[in-house]
Design a protein around this motif. Structure first.
Motif, PDB file in Angstrom:
ATOM      1  N   GLU A 155       0.865  -1.200   0.000  1.00  0.00           N
ATOM      2  CA  GLU A 155       0.000   0.000   0.000  1.00  0.00           C
ATOM      3  C   GLU A 155       0.886   1.229   0.000  1.00  0.00           C
ATOM      4  O   GLU A 155       1.845   1.310   0.773  1.00  0.00           O
ATOM      5  CB  GLU A 155      -0.897  -0.014   1.249  1.00  0.00           C
ATOM      6  N   LYS A 156       0.560   2.188  -0.853  1.00  0.00           N
ATOM      7  CA  LYS A 156       1.253   3.471  -0.800  1.00  0.00           C
ATOM      8  C   LYS A 156       0.376   4.390   0.056  1.00  0.00           C
ATOM      9  O   LYS A 156      -0.654   4.887  -0.403  1.00  0.00           O
ATOM     10  CB  LYS A 156       1.484   4.009  -2.205  1.00  0.00           C
ATOM     11  N   GLY A 157       0.810   4.536   1.304  1.00  0.00           N
ATOM     12  CA  GLY A 157      -0.003   5.232   2.297  1.00  0.00           C
ATOM     13  C   GLY A 157      -0.152   6.715   2.031  1.00  0.00           C
ATOM     14  O   GLY A 157      -1.021   7.372   2.614  1.00  0.00           O
ATOM     15  N   PHE A 158       0.682   7.262   1.143  1.00  0.00           N
ATOM     16  CA  PHE A 158       0.595   8.697   0.842  1.00  0.00           C
ATOM     17  C   PHE A 158      -0.420   8.963  -0.264  1.00  0.00           C
ATOM     18  O   PHE A 158      -0.650  10.123  -0.625  1.00  0.00           O
ATOM     19  CB  PHE A 158       1.979   9.247   0.442  1.00  0.00           C
ATOM     20  N   GLN A 159      -1.013   7.913  -0.816  1.00  0.00           N
ATOM     21  CA  GLN A 159      -2.093   8.100  -1.779  1.00  0.00           C
ATOM     22  C   GLN A 159      -3.409   7.752  -1.077  1.00  0.00           C
ATOM     23  O   GLN A 159      -3.417   7.212   0.025  1.00  0.00           O
ATOM     24  CB  GLN A 159      -1.827   7.268  -3.034  1.00  0.00           C
ATOM     25  N   ASP A 160      -4.505   8.062  -1.739  1.00  0.00           N
ATOM     26  CA  ASP A 160      -5.780   8.138  -1.031  1.00  0.00           C
ATOM     27  C   ASP A 160      -6.553   6.829  -0.864  1.00  0.00           C
ATOM     28  O   ASP A 160      -7.475   6.742  -0.049  1.00  0.00           O
ATOM     29  CB  ASP A 160      -6.656   9.128  -1.824  1.00  0.00           C
ATOM     30  N   GLY A 161      -6.164   5.808  -1.628  1.00  0.00           N
ATOM     31  CA  GLY A 161      -6.982   4.584  -1.702  1.00  0.00           C
ATOM     32  C   GLY A 161      -7.266   3.932  -0.358  1.00  0.00           C
ATOM     33  O   GLY A 161      -8.411   3.584  -0.062  1.00  0.00           O
ATOM     34  N   GLY A 162      -6.224   3.749   0.462  1.00  0.00           N
ATOM     35  CA  GLY A 162      -6.394   3.045   1.733  1.00  0.00           C
ATOM     36  C   GLY A 162      -7.407   3.741   2.631  1.00  0.00           C
ATOM     37  O   GLY A 162      -8.292   3.109   3.212  1.00  0.00           O
ATOM     38  N   LYS A 163      -7.281   5.062   2.705  1.00  0.00           N
ATOM     39  CA  LYS A 163      -8.170   5.862   3.547  1.00  0.00           C
ATOM     40  C   LYS A 163      -9.620   5.714   3.058  1.00  0.00           C
ATOM     41  O   LYS A 163     -10.541   5.450   3.833  1.00  0.00           O
ATOM     42  CB  LYS A 163      -7.724   7.326   3.457  1.00  0.00           C
ATOM     43  N   GLN A 164      -9.761   5.844   1.742  1.00  0.00           N
ATOM     44  CA  GLN A 164     -11.095   5.763   1.142  1.00  0.00           C
ATOM     45  C   GLN A 164     -11.749   4.399   1.415  1.00  0.00           C
ATOM     46  O   GLN A 164     -12.914   4.323   1.799  1.00  0.00           O
ATOM     47  CB  GLN A 164     -10.908   5.894  -0.368  1.00  0.00           C
ATOM     48  N   LEU A 165     -10.979   3.338   1.217  1.00  0.00           N
ATOM     49  CA  LEU A 165     -11.546   1.991   1.374  1.00  0.00           C
ATOM     50  C   LEU A 165     -11.873   1.707   2.842  1.00  0.00           C
ATOM     51  O   LEU A 165     -12.898   1.116   3.152  1.00  0.00           O
ATOM     52  CB  LEU A 165     -10.572   0.931   0.840  1.00  0.00           C
ATOM     53  N   ARG A 166     -10.988   2.146   3.744  1.00  0.00           N
ATOM     54  CA  ARG A 166     -11.249   1.900   5.174  1.00  0.00           C
ATOM     55  C   ARG A 166     -12.450   2.734   5.635  1.00  0.00           C
ATOM     56  O   ARG A 166     -13.277   2.264   6.412  1.00  0.00           O
ATOM     57  CB  ARG A 166     -10.003   2.197   6.011  1.00  0.00           C
ATOM     58  N   GLU A 167     -12.539   3.962   5.135  1.00  0.00           N
ATOM     59  CA  GLU A 167     -13.696   4.797   5.504  1.00  0.00           C
ATOM     60  C   GLU A 167     -14.999   4.210   4.971  1.00  0.00           C
ATOM     61  O   GLU A 167     -16.059   4.399   5.557  1.00  0.00           O
ATOM     62  CB  GLU A 167     -13.502   6.231   5.000  1.00  0.00           C
ATOM     63  N   ALA A 168     -14.886   3.488   3.856  1.00  0.00           N
ATOM     64  CA  ALA A 168     -16.082   2.840   3.301  1.00  0.00           C
ATOM     65  C   ALA A 168     -16.434   1.580   4.092  1.00  0.00           C
ATOM     66  O   ALA A 168     -17.437   0.919   3.806  1.00  0.00           O
ATOM     67  CB  ALA A 168     -15.858   2.500   1.828  1.00  0.00           C
ATOM     68  N   GLY A 169     -15.590   1.236   5.073  1.00  0.00           N
ATOM     69  CA  GLY A 169     -15.929   0.118   5.963  1.00  0.00           C
ATOM     70  C   GLY A 169     -15.273  -1.206   5.631  1.00  0.00           C
ATOM     71  O   GLY A 169     -15.532  -2.209   6.286  1.00  0.00           O
ATOM     72  N   TYR A 170     -14.410  -1.214   4.626  1.00  0.00           N
ATOM     73  CA  TYR A 170     -13.760  -2.475   4.266  1.00  0.00           C
ATOM     74  C   TYR A 170     -12.621  -2.780   5.229  1.00  0.00           C
ATOM     75  O   TYR A 170     -11.903  -1.880   5.670  1.00  0.00           O
ATOM     76  CB  TYR A 170     -13.199  -2.418   2.838  1.00  0.00           C
ATOM     77  N   LYS A 171     -12.443  -4.075   5.509  1.00  0.00           N
ATOM     78  CA  LYS A 171     -11.266  -4.517   6.261  1.00  0.00           C
ATOM     79  C   LYS A 171     -10.116  -4.608   5.252  1.00  0.00           C
ATOM     80  O   LYS A 171     -10.101  -5.482   4.392  1.00  0.00           O
ATOM     81  CB  LYS A 171     -11.535  -5.887   6.900  1.00  0.00           C
ATOM     82  N   VAL A 172      -9.180  -3.660   5.341  1.00  0.00           N
ATOM     83  CA  VAL A 172      -8.051  -3.629   4.402  1.00  0.00           C
ATOM     84  C   VAL A 172      -6.787  -4.030   5.160  1.00  0.00           C
ATOM     85  O   VAL A 172      -6.428  -3.401   6.153  1.00  0.00           O
ATOM     86  CB  VAL A 172      -7.863  -2.219   3.792  1.00  0.00           C
ATOM     87  N   GLU A 173      -6.124  -5.075   4.694  1.00  0.00           N
ATOM     88  CA  GLU A 173      -4.879  -5.534   5.314  1.00  0.00           C
ATOM     89  C   GLU A 173      -3.754  -5.407   4.299  1.00  0.00           C
ATOM     90  O   GLU A 173      -3.763  -6.078   3.261  1.00  0.00           O
ATOM     91  CB  GLU A 173      -5.014  -7.004   5.742  1.00  0.00           C
ATOM     92  N   SER A 174      -2.800  -4.551   4.597  1.00  0.00           N
ATOM     93  CA  SER A 174      -1.662  -4.356   3.689  1.00  0.00           C
ATOM     94  C   SER A 174      -0.413  -4.930   4.339  1.00  0.00           C
ATOM     95  O   SER A 174      -0.149  -4.691   5.510  1.00  0.00           O
ATOM     96  CB  SER A 174      -1.470  -2.871   3.408  1.00  0.00           C
ATOM     97  N   LEU A 175       0.368  -5.677   3.568  1.00  0.00           N
ATOM     98  CA  LEU A 175       1.525  -6.371   4.141  1.00  0.00           C
ATOM     99  C   LEU A 175       2.734  -5.447   4.277  1.00  0.00           C
ATOM    100  O   LEU A 175       3.628  -5.713   5.073  1.00  0.00           O
ATOM    101  CB  LEU A 175       1.867  -7.605   3.301  1.00  0.00           C
TER     102      LEU A 175
END
Ligand code: 5GP
Length: 194
Positions: A155-175
């Motif tokens: 996951e590139k934490g400086f881009q928006d995807g992770g935040k968006q997906l977690r805010e949408a309620g998904y369980k996101v696990e990045s290694l």
């Protein structure tokens, strides 16, 4: 996941402030032993989710997904990016804007591989702005199946995807979570569980 972080430190190439190249073990040449460990890690992180299928996108999502499927004993489906002569009827589709290719692709999955009642784990190699993951999520929804979570290798934490997906309620696990690619250097998130 420490093994993956070491591999990125040793072999990753910073192409720009936003693009990391890992073609020696994930995006072109594949390191099977590392993929095996990645599969085990995904299986451990999603062991309580009742996963029945894994959904990814060709081509670089396939290797980690197959290893996770092996550990979890579930089938792996990859969405296709190109139209195929043998894949024409009864398709689930979504439009995905590609971060690396800067073009839109229609991705598709045959309806026969995803059913209502499936608990689907979405896996991908990278998470940037979340377009690929959202496209795959749309396909799962079209099939009336459920999204059990999302497993991301890097996951590139400086881009928006992770935040968006977690805010949408998904369980996101990045290694591995990369917080910056500034100055040609890969900086990892410190508090991230490894
Ligand atoms: P997103 O859809 O989250 O914006 O981007 C994720 C997709 O773009 C992944 O499927 C991956 O193939 C590609 N991608 C995004 N960022 C990178 C990157 O820094 N390096 C590589 N190799 N691929 C990336």
């Amino acid at each position: 996941m420490q093994l993956l972080i070491e591999k990125i430190k040793n072999e990753g190439k910073v192409l720009s402030e936003s693009v990391l190249k890992v073609d020696s073990f994930l995006n072109h040449q594949v390191d099977p032993e590392l993929m095996f460990e990645i599969g085990k890690e995904f299986a451990a992180r999603f062991k309580d989710e009742g996963i029945t299928k894994i959904l990814t996108i060709e081509s670089s999502g396939i290797a980690p997904s197959v290893m996770a499927g092996l550990q979890m004993n579930v089938p792996v489906i990859f969405a296709r990016k190109r139209k195929s002569l043998t894949l024409v009827n009864d398709l689930l589709t979504a439009n995905v804007y590609s971060f690396t290719k800067q073009e839109s692709n229609e991705i598709s999955v045959s309806k026969k591989f995803l059913q209502e009642g499936d608990q689907v784990l979405i896996i991908d190699d990278f998470l940037a702005n979340g377009q690929a993951a959202l496209g795959l999520a749309q396909i799962v929804k079209e099939a009336n199946a459920s999204i059990a979570g999302m497993g991301i290798v890097i996951e590139k934490g400086f881009q928006d995807g992770g935040k968006q997906l977690r805010e949408a309620g998904y369980k996101v696990e990045s290694l591995a979570i990369v917080d910056s690619l500034a100055d040609g250097k890969v900086t990892f998130r410190q508090d991230h569980k490894v």
